[in-house]
Design a protein around this motif. Structure first.
Motif, PDB file in Angstrom:
ATOM      1  N   GLN A 113       0.817  -1.211   0.000  1.00  0.00           N
ATOM      2  CA  GLN A 113       0.000   0.000   0.000  1.00  0.00           C
ATOM      3  C   GLN A 113       0.857   1.272   0.000  1.00  0.00           C
ATOM      4  OE1 GLN A 113      -2.623  -0.293   3.358  1.00  0.00           O
ATOM      5  NE2 GLN A 113      -3.531  -2.201   2.641  1.00  0.00           N
ATOM      6  N   GLU A 129       2.071   6.965  -4.115  1.00  0.00           N
ATOM      7  CA  GLU A 129       1.030   7.666  -4.871  1.00  0.00           C
ATOM      8  C   GLU A 129       0.116   8.453  -3.935  1.00  0.00           C
ATOM      9  OE1 GLU A 129       0.764   7.775  -8.215  1.00  0.00           O
ATOM     10  OE2 GLU A 129       2.572   6.549  -8.361  1.00  0.00           O
ATOM     11  N   ASP A 130      -0.393   9.567  -4.408  1.00  0.00           N
ATOM     12  CA  ASP A 130      -1.385  10.365  -3.684  1.00  0.00           C
ATOM     13  C   ASP A 130      -0.988  10.667  -2.240  1.00  0.00           C
ATOM     14  OD1 ASP A 130      -3.064  10.352  -5.965  1.00  0.00           O
ATOM     15  OD2 ASP A 130      -3.847   8.379  -5.396  1.00  0.00           O
ATOM     16  N   GLY A 131       0.299  10.962  -2.023  1.00  0.00           N
ATOM     17  CA  GLY A 131       0.765  11.334  -0.689  1.00  0.00           C
ATOM     18  C   GLY A 131       1.041  10.176   0.253  1.00  0.00           C
ATOM     19  N   ARG A 132       0.847   8.931  -0.226  1.00  0.00           N
ATOM     20  CA  ARG A 132       1.124   7.773   0.638  1.00  0.00           C
ATOM     21  C   ARG A 132       2.635   7.611   0.826  1.00  0.00           C
ATOM     22  NH1 ARG A 132      -3.258   5.683  -2.544  1.00  0.00           N
ATOM     23  NH2 ARG A 132      -1.794   4.819  -4.056  1.00  0.00           N
ATOM     24  N   LYS A 165      10.582   8.139   0.528  1.00  0.00           N
ATOM     25  CA  LYS A 165       9.800   9.323   0.158  1.00  0.00           C
ATOM     26  C   LYS A 165      10.676  10.573  -0.003  1.00  0.00           C
ATOM     27  CE  LYS A 165       5.292  11.217   1.048  1.00  0.00           C
ATOM     28  NZ  LYS A 165       4.093  11.041   1.844  1.00  0.00           N
TER      29      LYS A 165
END
Length: 163
Positions: free
Chosen positions: A72, A76-79, A93
């Motif tokens: 997970q 993507e999308d701030g994960r 990150k």
């Protein structure tokens, strides 16, 4: 060496086209290093300097992750942006933009085990292992081990309340 590695990979069963691609890119990067080692050492030194700006995640409490949890963490999308190398879980990150080969080689393995890819790249462990320790946030555990650990925790909690 490359032939031996390729033979070993092929002998181990079906090989992902991504691994073959990573091996090819590893050959190119190795050729760059051999043809201009001063430039490549400069890149590694530059990467080391970037690490002085990052929090040493190995000093934080380490967590046990399942493969599903890491999957997970694809950035993507701030994960979170995690990869697995040798059962260690690493948070890329902040680092990904500074990777000497660019963001894409890391992104291809986001949320996955990148152990085979890093081996296939031909990159010597001495060039990345010193940096990995700063990015480590935990370890992979098998689902059964994780469930057993959770059960042990519940049993300990119940016992402490009973006594």
């Amino acid at each position: 060496m490359w032939r031996l590695l390729l033979c070993a990979l092929l002998a181990s069963g079906p090989v992902s086209p991504n691994i073959i691609s990573e091996m090819g890119k590893g050959v190119v990067e190795t050729a760059k290093f051999v043809s201009n080692p001063v430039d490549q050492v400069g890149k590694i030194k530059g990467t080391a300097e970037y690490f002085s700006h990052f929090q040493d995640k190995s000093q934080l409490p380490q967590k046990n992750f399942t493969l599903a949890e890491v999957a997970q963490c694809d950035g993507e999308d701030g994960r979170d942006f995690f990869i697995i190398i040798k059962d260690g879980v690493y948070d890329l990150k902040e680092f990904a933009q500074y990777h000497p080969a660019g963001y894409e080689p890391l992104k291809r393995h986001a949320g996955q085990d990148a152990t085979a890819a890093i081996k296939a790249s031909g990159m010597p462990p001495q060039s990345y292992e010193p940096f990995l320790k700063y990015l480590k946030v935990g370890n992979i555990v098998k689902a059964e081990e994780n469930q057993s650990s959770a059960l042990d925790s519940v049993v300990h909690s119940v016992k402490s309340h009973v006594e």
